[in-house]
Design a protein around this motif. Structure first.
Motif, PDB file in Angstrom:
ATOM      1  N   GLU A 184       0.675  -1.469   0.591  1.00 37.62           N
ATOM      2  CA  GLU A 184       0.011   0.123   0.026  1.00 37.62           C
ATOM      3  C   GLU A 184       1.007   1.045  -0.143  1.00 37.62           C
ATOM      4  O   GLU A 184       0.081   2.083  -0.660  1.00 37.62           O
ATOM      5  CB  GLU A 184      -1.282   0.074   1.297  1.00 37.62           C
ATOM      6  CG  GLU A 184      -2.165   0.757   0.999  1.00 37.62           C
ATOM      7  CD  GLU A 184      -2.910   0.741   0.123  1.00 37.62           C
ATOM      8  OE1 GLU A 184      -3.488   2.465  -0.443  1.00 37.62           O
ATOM      9  OE2 GLU A 184      -3.214  -0.274  -0.398  1.00 37.62           O
ATOM     10  N   VAL A 185       1.890   1.691   1.071  1.00 35.12           N
ATOM     11  CA  VAL A 185       2.818   2.401   0.406  1.00 35.12           C
ATOM     12  C   VAL A 185       3.322   2.926  -1.111  1.00 35.12           C
ATOM     13  O   VAL A 185       3.080   3.482  -1.229  1.00 35.12           O
ATOM     14  CB  VAL A 185       3.969   2.038   1.212  1.00 35.12           C
ATOM     15  CG1 VAL A 185       5.055   3.158   1.623  1.00 35.12           C
ATOM     16  CG2 VAL A 185       3.873   1.957   3.004  1.00 35.12           C
ATOM     17  N   ARG A 186       3.783   1.502  -1.366  1.00 37.30           N
ATOM     18  CA  ARG A 186       4.269   2.012  -2.754  1.00 37.30           C
ATOM     19  C   ARG A 186       3.228   2.226  -3.431  1.00 37.30           C
ATOM     20  O   ARG A 186       3.595   3.163  -4.653  1.00 37.30           O
ATOM     21  CB  ARG A 186       4.786   0.522  -2.898  1.00 37.30           C
ATOM     22  CG  ARG A 186       6.180  -0.112  -2.903  1.00 37.30           C
ATOM     23  CD  ARG A 186       6.648  -1.177  -2.966  1.00 37.30           C
ATOM     24  NE  ARG A 186       7.210  -1.582  -2.328  1.00 37.30           N
ATOM     25  CZ  ARG A 186       9.249  -1.575  -2.638  1.00 37.30           C
ATOM     26  NH1 ARG A 186       8.544  -0.517  -3.545  1.00 37.30           N
ATOM     27  NH2 ARG A 186      10.450  -1.557  -2.004  1.00 37.30           N
ATOM     28  N   LYS A 187       1.932   1.799  -3.397  1.00 39.25           N
ATOM     29  CA  LYS A 187       0.872   2.277  -4.100  1.00 39.25           C
ATOM     30  C   LYS A 187       0.602   3.937  -4.059  1.00 39.25           C
ATOM     31  O   LYS A 187       0.730   4.739  -4.603  1.00 39.25           O
ATOM     32  CB  LYS A 187      -0.198   1.836  -4.160  1.00 39.25           C
ATOM     33  CG  LYS A 187      -0.684   0.222  -4.207  1.00 39.25           C
ATOM     34  CD  LYS A 187      -1.631  -0.327  -4.216  1.00 39.25           C
ATOM     35  CE  LYS A 187      -1.918  -1.804  -4.665  1.00 39.25           C
ATOM     36  NZ  LYS A 187      -3.448  -2.214  -4.549  1.00 39.25           N
ATOM     37  N   ASN A 188       1.133   4.293  -2.804  1.00 39.01           N
ATOM     38  CA  ASN A 188       0.730   6.136  -2.255  1.00 39.01           C
ATOM     39  C   ASN A 188       1.633   6.526  -2.852  1.00 39.01           C
ATOM     40  O   ASN A 188       1.580   7.482  -3.348  1.00 39.01           O
ATOM     41  CB  ASN A 188       0.937   5.748  -0.588  1.00 39.01           C
ATOM     42  CG  ASN A 188      -0.759   5.319  -0.063  1.00 39.01           C
ATOM     43  OD1 ASN A 188      -1.669   5.957  -0.520  1.00 39.01           O
ATOM     44  ND2 ASN A 188      -0.744   4.739   0.771  1.00 39.01           N
ATOM     45  N   ILE A 189       2.473   6.350  -2.679  1.00 36.41           N
ATOM     46  CA  ILE A 189       4.187   6.409  -3.839  1.00 36.41           C
ATOM     47  C   ILE A 189       3.783   6.987  -4.899  1.00 36.41           C
ATOM     48  O   ILE A 189       3.955   8.205  -5.764  1.00 36.41           O
ATOM     49  CB  ILE A 189       5.393   5.794  -3.711  1.00 36.41           C
ATOM     50  CG1 ILE A 189       5.766   5.682  -2.092  1.00 36.41           C
ATOM     51  CG2 ILE A 189       6.550   6.553  -3.787  1.00 36.41           C
ATOM     52  CD1 ILE A 189       6.819   4.818  -1.913  1.00 36.41           C
ATOM     53  N   ALA A 190       3.529   5.958  -5.664  1.00 29.90           N
ATOM     54  CA  ALA A 190       2.695   6.444  -7.133  1.00 29.90           C
ATOM     55  C   ALA A 190       2.487   6.663  -7.545  1.00 29.90           C
ATOM     56  O   ALA A 190       2.345   7.599  -8.083  1.00 29.90           O
ATOM     57  CB  ALA A 190       2.841   4.833  -7.497  1.00 29.90           C
ATOM     58  N   ARG A 191       0.550   7.225  -6.977  1.00 34.77           N
ATOM     59  CA  ARG A 191       0.273   8.266  -6.682  1.00 34.77           C
ATOM     60  C   ARG A 191       0.873   9.798  -6.484  1.00 34.77           C
ATOM     61  O   ARG A 191       0.229  10.325  -7.207  1.00 34.77           O
ATOM     62  CB  ARG A 191      -0.975   7.914  -5.584  1.00 34.77           C
ATOM     63  CG  ARG A 191      -2.626   6.288  -6.562  1.00 34.77           C
ATOM     64  CD  ARG A 191      -3.221   6.043  -5.984  1.00 34.77           C
ATOM     65  NE  ARG A 191      -3.259   6.065  -4.494  1.00 34.77           N
ATOM     66  CZ  ARG A 191      -3.465   4.350  -3.216  1.00 34.77           C
ATOM     67  NH1 ARG A 191      -4.018   3.993  -4.906  1.00 34.77           N
ATOM     68  NH2 ARG A 191      -3.313   4.080  -2.421  1.00 34.77           N
ATOM     69  N   ALA A 192       1.448   9.617  -5.252  1.00 32.15           N
ATOM     70  CA  ALA A 192       2.068  10.643  -4.802  1.00 32.15           C
ATOM     71  C   ALA A 192       2.415  11.527  -6.133  1.00 32.15           C
ATOM     72  O   ALA A 192       3.225  12.787  -6.660  1.00 32.15           O
ATOM     73  CB  ALA A 192       2.886  10.845  -3.583  1.00 32.15           C
ATOM     74  N   ARG A 193       3.771  10.802  -7.327  1.00 39.97           N
ATOM     75  CA  ARG A 193       4.570  11.369  -7.541  1.00 39.97           C
ATOM     76  C   ARG A 193       3.581  11.401  -8.932  1.00 39.97           C
ATOM     77  O   ARG A 193       4.063  12.450  -9.605  1.00 39.97           O
ATOM     78  CB  ARG A 193       5.330  10.465  -8.259  1.00 39.97           C
ATOM     79  CG  ARG A 193       6.546  10.136  -6.949  1.00 39.97           C
ATOM     80  CD  ARG A 193       7.597   8.855  -7.911  1.00 39.97           C
ATOM     81  NE  ARG A 193       8.776   9.209  -6.865  1.00 39.97           N
ATOM     82  CZ  ARG A 193      10.368   7.999  -7.352  1.00 39.97           C
ATOM     83  NH1 ARG A 193      10.333   7.548  -7.890  1.00 39.97           N
ATOM     84  NH2 ARG A 193      10.711   7.913  -6.227  1.00 39.97           N
ATOM     85  N   ALA A 194       2.460  10.641  -8.988  1.00 37.64           N
ATOM     86  CA  ALA A 194       1.714  11.160 -10.170  1.00 37.64           C
ATOM     87  C   ALA A 194       0.869  12.670  -9.809  1.00 37.64           C
ATOM     88  O   ALA A 194       0.444  13.130 -11.202  1.00 37.64           O
ATOM     89  CB  ALA A 194       0.655   9.858 -10.274  1.00 37.64           C
ATOM     90  N   ARG A 195       0.152  12.052  -8.567  1.00 40.37           N
ATOM     91  CA  ARG A 195      -0.474  13.713  -8.237  1.00 40.37           C
ATOM     92  C   ARG A 195      -0.160  14.754  -7.272  1.00 40.37           C
ATOM     93  O   ARG A 195      -0.555  16.158  -7.200  1.00 40.37           O
ATOM     94  CB  ARG A 195      -1.650  12.993  -7.146  1.00 40.37           C
ATOM     95  CG  ARG A 195      -2.260  12.090  -7.514  1.00 40.37           C
ATOM     96  CD  ARG A 195      -2.849  11.231  -6.324  1.00 40.37           C
ATOM     97  NE  ARG A 195      -4.525  10.501  -7.507  1.00 40.37           N
ATOM     98  CZ  ARG A 195      -4.837   9.425  -6.631  1.00 40.37           C
ATOM     99  NH1 ARG A 195      -4.765   9.405  -5.404  1.00 40.37           N
ATOM    100  NH2 ARG A 195      -5.881   8.700  -5.899  1.00 40.37           N
ATOM    101  N   GLY A 196       0.522  15.012  -7.186  1.00 40.91           N
ATOM    102  CA  GLY A 196       1.883  15.737  -6.288  1.00 40.91           C
ATOM    103  C   GLY A 196       1.321  16.214  -5.053  1.00 40.91           C
ATOM    104  O   GLY A 196       1.643  16.968  -4.416  1.00 40.91           O
ATOM    105  N   HIS A 197       0.006  14.830  -4.558  1.00 48.78           N
ATOM    106  CA  HIS A 197       0.575  15.005  -3.114  1.00 48.78           C
ATOM    107  C   HIS A 197      -0.063  13.513  -2.562  1.00 48.78           C
ATOM    108  O   HIS A 197      -0.119  12.530  -3.211  1.00 48.78           O
ATOM    109  CB  HIS A 197      -1.238  16.045  -2.580  1.00 48.78           C
ATOM    110  CG  HIS A 197      -1.929  14.983  -3.378  1.00 48.78           C
ATOM    111  ND1 HIS A 197      -2.545  15.536  -4.970  1.00 48.78           N
ATOM    112  CD2 HIS A 197      -3.368  14.900  -3.216  1.00 48.78           C
ATOM    113  CE1 HIS A 197      -3.626  15.449  -5.301  1.00 48.78           C
ATOM    114  NE2 HIS A 197      -4.097  14.721  -4.709  1.00 48.78           N
TER     115      HIS A 197
END
Length: 265
Positions: A184-197
């Motif tokens: 889940e952390v890795r998913k959050n990192i990927a989403r954060a890099r795409a969204r900026g938050h």
């Protein structure tokens, strides 16, 4: 004169225990730390913890409330903190902005910085919404892969650094946070890099969600993050956009000041 190895190990252990107890008290400084909680968290025997704490009390590093017997940070720690403050004081730069976000959203706002493999909450502002979500006490330290603000910092580090942190923090995260999921952390990192938050659920508190964005230095390195935590029912799509807009506006005002101070130094 050569100091025997056992003495070195013993001395190191005492230092580690003192540091662990100081961190434990710091994390609970708002309400005070109970001896039993410190012993459980640090895995230290009660007589040993009590002896060390009383020594810290005598030196002014810790104080103990006479009625509740709870421990708080002492004035000497405050004095040391002033001396150790970095030339760029992140808390001073951000504090008024945290208050504005809290006023705008009504929720609780946190400022997090990186300290080694951990994220540390260095400031907090409370909004007017009657249900307070105190995810973090000021001074509390957690692995940097736990919590929205910490994740916002972690997500924008170098890939090799992220892998190193996840590997080193894995065991203690799984031990202290039963709901922790590296996937889940890795998913959050990927989403954060795409969204900026970052938008993530709080692992310790079911039903609580956080939105966070990083603050960058002049080299585009994440040095801090601002996060808002509240009930997940308060973070539907429209309101999430409102909260994120408040955070981003604050960061837009903070970063130029941070860059100017760094340039002057």
């Amino acid at each position: 004169m050569t100091i025997p190895t056992p003495a070195i190990k013993s001395g190191t252990q005492v230092v580690q225990r003192v540091a662990a107890l100081m961190r434990g008290v710091s994390a609970r400084n708002r309400v005070g730390a109970r001896l039993i909680d410190l012993c459980t968290e640090i895995n230290i025997e009660r007589p040993t913890a009590h002896r060390i704490l009383q020594g810290l009390v005598s030196e002014g590093l810790i104080r103990q409330d006479e009625s509740t017997k709870r421990y708080f940070l002492g004035n000497v720690v405050y004095e040391m903190g002033l001396a150790a403050s970095p030339r760029t004081n992140m808390r001073d730069l951000c504090h008024s902005h945290l208050q504005q976000i809290a006023q705008c959203t009504g929720d609780t706002v946190f400022l997090t910085i990186r300290a080694g493999f951990d994220g540390v909450c260095i400031d907090r502002a409370e909004g007017a919404f009657p249900i307070k979500v105190f995810v973090l006490e000021v001074g509390r330290r957690r692995p940097i892969n736990i919590g929205g603000g910490a994740l916002a910092i972690l997500s924008f580090l170098d890939d090799n650094e992220i892998e190193r942190i996840l590997k080193i923090n894995k065991d203690r995260c799984m031990e202290k946070f039963p709901n922790y999921s590296e996937a889940e952390v890795r998913k959050n990192i990927a989403r954060a890099r795409a969204r900026g938050h970052v938008v993530s659920d709080v692992v310790e508190l079911p039903g609580v969600r956080t939105i966070a964005a990083p603050i960058f230095d002049k080299n585009r390195h994440p040095v801090a993050a601002i996060s808002v935590a509240t009930l997940n029912t308060r973070l539907d799509k429209d309101r999430s956009e409102l909260v994120l807009d408040c955070i981003n506006k604050a960061i837009e005002q903070i970063q130029p000041n941070l860059l100017n101070i760094e340039t002057e130094n």
